[in-house]
Scaffold this motif. Structure first.
Motif, PDB file in Angstrom:
ATOM      1  N   LEU A  71      32.129  64.747  29.075  1.00  0.00           N
ATOM      2  CA  LEU A  71      32.287  63.417  29.324  1.00  0.00           C
ATOM      3  C   LEU A  71      32.423  62.945  30.787  1.00  0.00           C
ATOM      4  O   LEU A  71      31.528  62.322  31.519  1.00  0.00           O
ATOM      5  CB  LEU A  71      33.525  62.736  28.794  1.00  0.00           C
ATOM      6  CG  LEU A  71      33.803  61.381  29.111  1.00  0.00           C
ATOM      7  CD1 LEU A  71      32.792  60.308  28.514  1.00  0.00           C
ATOM      8  CD2 LEU A  71      35.148  61.224  28.298  1.00  0.00           C
ATOM      9  N   LYS A  72      32.968  64.003  31.427  1.00  0.00           N
ATOM     10  CA  LYS A  72      33.218  63.843  32.972  1.00  0.00           C
ATOM     11  C   LYS A  72      31.849  64.178  33.720  1.00  0.00           C
ATOM     12  O   LYS A  72      31.561  63.444  34.757  1.00  0.00           O
ATOM     13  CB  LYS A  72      34.346  64.885  33.580  1.00  0.00           C
ATOM     14  CG  LYS A  72      34.540  64.754  35.225  1.00  0.00           C
ATOM     15  CD  LYS A  72      35.610  65.283  35.592  1.00  0.00           C
ATOM     16  CE  LYS A  72      35.568  67.037  35.678  1.00  0.00           C
ATOM     17  NZ  LYS A  72      36.717  67.732  36.419  1.00  0.00           N
ATOM     18  N   GLY A  73      31.307  65.228  33.278  1.00  0.00           N
ATOM     19  CA  GLY A  73      29.832  65.379  33.641  1.00  0.00           C
ATOM     20  C   GLY A  73      28.800  64.464  33.874  1.00  0.00           C
ATOM     21  O   GLY A  73      28.069  63.945  34.591  1.00  0.00           O
ATOM     22  N   LEU A  74      28.646  63.675  32.407  1.00  0.00           N
ATOM     23  CA  LEU A  74      28.022  62.571  32.283  1.00  0.00           C
ATOM     24  C   LEU A  74      28.273  61.577  33.181  1.00  0.00           C
ATOM     25  O   LEU A  74      27.340  60.867  33.393  1.00  0.00           O
ATOM     26  CB  LEU A  74      27.805  62.357  30.712  1.00  0.00           C
ATOM     27  CG  LEU A  74      27.368  63.362  29.875  1.00  0.00           C
ATOM     28  CD1 LEU A  74      27.305  63.039  28.359  1.00  0.00           C
ATOM     29  CD2 LEU A  74      25.702  63.517  30.298  1.00  0.00           C
ATOM     30  N   LEU A  75      29.605  61.177  33.227  1.00  0.00           N
ATOM     31  CA  LEU A  75      30.121  60.202  34.146  1.00  0.00           C
ATOM     32  C   LEU A  75      29.673  60.284  35.453  1.00  0.00           C
ATOM     33  O   LEU A  75      29.194  59.187  36.089  1.00  0.00           O
ATOM     34  CB  LEU A  75      31.549  59.962  33.870  1.00  0.00           C
ATOM     35  CG  LEU A  75      31.869  59.172  32.590  1.00  0.00           C
ATOM     36  CD1 LEU A  75      33.671  59.249  32.405  1.00  0.00           C
ATOM     37  CD2 LEU A  75      31.357  57.838  32.434  1.00  0.00           C
ATOM     38  N   ILE A  76      29.879  61.403  35.932  1.00  0.00           N
ATOM     39  CA  ILE A  76      29.549  61.895  37.244  1.00  0.00           C
ATOM     40  C   ILE A  76      27.890  61.558  37.493  1.00  0.00           C
ATOM     41  O   ILE A  76      27.545  60.978  38.513  1.00  0.00           O
ATOM     42  CB  ILE A  76      30.074  63.116  37.587  1.00  0.00           C
ATOM     43  CG1 ILE A  76      31.591  63.277  37.746  1.00  0.00           C
ATOM     44  CG2 ILE A  76      29.190  63.565  38.919  1.00  0.00           C
ATOM     45  CD1 ILE A  76      31.970  64.735  38.195  1.00  0.00           C
ATOM     46  N   LEU A  77      27.035  62.139  36.625  1.00  0.00           N
ATOM     47  CA  LEU A  77      25.797  62.107  36.698  1.00  0.00           C
ATOM     48  C   LEU A  77      24.950  60.379  36.424  1.00  0.00           C
ATOM     49  O   LEU A  77      24.427  59.997  37.317  1.00  0.00           O
ATOM     50  CB  LEU A  77      24.874  62.699  35.507  1.00  0.00           C
ATOM     51  CG  LEU A  77      24.846  64.088  35.763  1.00  0.00           C
ATOM     52  CD1 LEU A  77      24.311  64.661  34.554  1.00  0.00           C
ATOM     53  CD2 LEU A  77      24.275  64.443  37.098  1.00  0.00           C
ATOM     54  N   ILE A  78      25.778  59.532  35.713  1.00  0.00           N
ATOM     55  CA  ILE A  78      25.242  58.183  35.677  1.00  0.00           C
ATOM     56  C   ILE A  78      25.997  57.211  36.765  1.00  0.00           C
ATOM     57  O   ILE A  78      25.221  56.675  37.413  1.00  0.00           O
ATOM     58  CB  ILE A  78      26.098  57.584  34.272  1.00  0.00           C
ATOM     59  CG1 ILE A  78      25.356  58.336  33.025  1.00  0.00           C
ATOM     60  CG2 ILE A  78      25.748  56.236  34.172  1.00  0.00           C
ATOM     61  CD1 ILE A  78      25.897  58.202  31.668  1.00  0.00           C
ATOM     62  N   ILE A  79      27.162  57.400  37.223  1.00  0.00           N
ATOM     63  CA  ILE A  79      27.761  56.574  38.143  1.00  0.00           C
ATOM     64  C   ILE A  79      27.034  57.241  39.423  1.00  0.00           C
ATOM     65  O   ILE A  79      26.798  56.165  40.322  1.00  0.00           O
ATOM     66  CB  ILE A  79      29.173  56.853  38.402  1.00  0.00           C
ATOM     67  CG1 ILE A  79      29.918  55.969  37.122  1.00  0.00           C
ATOM     68  CG2 ILE A  79      29.568  56.366  39.554  1.00  0.00           C
ATOM     69  CD1 ILE A  79      31.174  56.480  36.993  1.00  0.00           C
ATOM     70  N   GLY A  80      26.850  58.480  39.681  1.00  0.00           N
ATOM     71  CA  GLY A  80      26.338  58.880  41.065  1.00  0.00           C
ATOM     72  C   GLY A  80      25.118  58.578  41.188  1.00  0.00           C
ATOM     73  O   GLY A  80      24.403  58.248  42.289  1.00  0.00           O
ATOM     74  N   GLY A  81      24.210  58.954  39.762  1.00  0.00           N
ATOM     75  CA  GLY A  81      22.848  58.401  39.856  1.00  0.00           C
ATOM     76  C   GLY A  81      22.710  56.935  40.375  1.00  0.00           C
ATOM     77  O   GLY A  81      21.715  56.409  41.131  1.00  0.00           O
ATOM     78  N   PHE A  82      23.393  56.100  39.755  1.00  0.00           N
ATOM     79  CA  PHE A  82      23.598  54.477  40.216  1.00  0.00           C
ATOM     80  C   PHE A  82      23.649  54.360  41.669  1.00  0.00           C
ATOM     81  O   PHE A  82      22.983  53.492  42.150  1.00  0.00           O
ATOM     82  CB  PHE A  82      24.611  53.837  39.166  1.00  0.00           C
ATOM     83  CG  PHE A  82      24.543  52.361  39.666  1.00  0.00           C
ATOM     84  CD1 PHE A  82      23.539  51.387  39.353  1.00  0.00           C
ATOM     85  CD2 PHE A  82      25.501  51.931  40.321  1.00  0.00           C
ATOM     86  CE1 PHE A  82      23.794  50.205  39.575  1.00  0.00           C
ATOM     87  CE2 PHE A  82      25.811  50.588  40.629  1.00  0.00           C
ATOM     88  CZ  PHE A  82      24.777  49.863  40.546  1.00  0.00           C
ATOM     89  N   LEU A  83      24.856  55.021  42.223  1.00  0.00           N
ATOM     90  CA  LEU A  83      25.163  54.735  43.543  1.00  0.00           C
ATOM     91  C   LEU A  83      24.205  55.160  44.310  1.00  0.00           C
ATOM     92  O   LEU A  83      23.617  54.816  45.467  1.00  0.00           O
ATOM     93  CB  LEU A  83      26.397  55.407  43.857  1.00  0.00           C
ATOM     94  CG  LEU A  83      27.679  54.739  43.025  1.00  0.00           C
ATOM     95  CD1 LEU A  83      28.762  55.693  43.468  1.00  0.00           C
ATOM     96  CD2 LEU A  83      27.836  53.405  43.839  1.00  0.00           C
ATOM     97  N   VAL A  84      23.506  56.292  44.154  1.00  0.00           N
ATOM     98  CA  VAL A  84      22.310  57.096  44.778  1.00  0.00           C
ATOM     99  C   VAL A  84      21.131  55.835  44.844  1.00  0.00           C
ATOM    100  O   VAL A  84      20.688  55.615  45.967  1.00  0.00           O
ATOM    101  CB  VAL A  84      21.762  58.264  44.604  1.00  0.00           C
ATOM    102  CG1 VAL A  84      20.684  58.740  45.093  1.00  0.00           C
ATOM    103  CG2 VAL A  84      23.200  59.383  44.815  1.00  0.00           C
ATOM    104  N   GLY A  85      20.567  55.579  43.787  1.00  0.00           N
ATOM    105  CA  GLY A  85      19.582  54.494  43.601  1.00  0.00           C
ATOM    106  C   GLY A  85      19.965  53.287  44.240  1.00  0.00           C
ATOM    107  O   GLY A  85      19.218  52.648  45.083  1.00  0.00           O
ATOM    108  N   PHE A  86      21.127  52.779  44.077  1.00  0.00           N
ATOM    109  CA  PHE A  86      21.612  51.323  44.600  1.00  0.00           C
ATOM    110  C   PHE A  86      21.489  51.599  45.982  1.00  0.00           C
ATOM    111  O   PHE A  86      20.929  50.939  47.302  1.00  0.00           O
ATOM    112  CB  PHE A  86      22.864  50.895  44.234  1.00  0.00           C
ATOM    113  CG  PHE A  86      23.215  49.685  44.881  1.00  0.00           C
ATOM    114  CD1 PHE A  86      22.865  48.695  44.658  1.00  0.00           C
ATOM    115  CD2 PHE A  86      24.055  49.675  46.103  1.00  0.00           C
ATOM    116  CE1 PHE A  86      23.377  47.433  45.402  1.00  0.00           C
ATOM    117  CE2 PHE A  86      24.787  48.922  46.855  1.00  0.00           C
ATOM    118  CZ  PHE A  86      24.151  47.577  46.471  1.00  0.00           C
TER     119      PHE A  86
END
Length: 185
Positions: free
Chosen positions: A123-138
């Protein structure tokens, strides 16, 4: 005699990067990996939904070869040019990483606590990927490019916005490592 592989020294790799930048500037091209993501989205048809992706992607075919080269170069570097030895980390860094739960700090470039399939699908890994991916894209869109585009192309062509972006990248990296990373782990 056994040949031990080493990374290319700065006095080889640095001038090679500069040479490539001179060629790109001479040809009027800019370099950045995030622009390739836009090109991939355009090829997939995103231009039918969003105006941002409605452009002539064929004019960026040369930049897609950069992605191919990065993938091939990464493969060659990992499988043929890597020297699997311990990483010389400061003992204080090893201690700090151990306190954060990294058991084999300095034994691998990719610690299994972050890069194993078990870590990714937690769960932590998926949240890091999703939130991190959004922040990098934004962040990439908001800054008008990625770290490679600003730090290599932008600084090479003496662009003030790229200098500001690179300073922001470093400040963001320091905040992440010293403030947020300990909270996450």
């Amino acid at each position: 005699m056994e040949y031990i592989l080493q990374p290319w020294p700065w006095y080889i790799s640095g001038p090679l990067i500069a040479f490539i930048m001179f060629i790109l500037i001479y040809l009027g091209k800019t370099f950045g990996m995030s622009s390739n993501l836009r090109t991939f989205c355009t090829i997939a048809g995103a231009g039918k939904k969003t105006e941002f992706f409605n452009f002539d992607w064929k004019s960026q075919k040369w930049n897609l070869t950069v992605v191919l080269g990065a993938v091939i170069g990464g493969y060659i570097a990992h499988f043929w040019l890597s020297n699997p030895v311990d990483i010389a980390l400061n003992p204080n860094t090893v201690e700090q990483l151990s306190q954060l739960g990294f058991d084999n700090a300095g034994k691998s470039l990719l610690p299994p606590e972050l890069f194993s399939w078990d870590a990714v699908f937690s769960l932590k890994g998926l949240l890091i990927l999703i939130i991190g991916g959004f922040l990098v894209g934004f962040g990439t869109r908001y800054a008008g490019g990625c770290t490679s585009g600003h730090a290599i192309t932008g600084l090479s062509s003496l662009q003030i916005p790229s200098l500001i972006a690179v300073i922001g990248f470093f400040i963001g990296g320091l905040i992440m490592v010293h403030l947020l990373f300990p909270l996450i782990f």
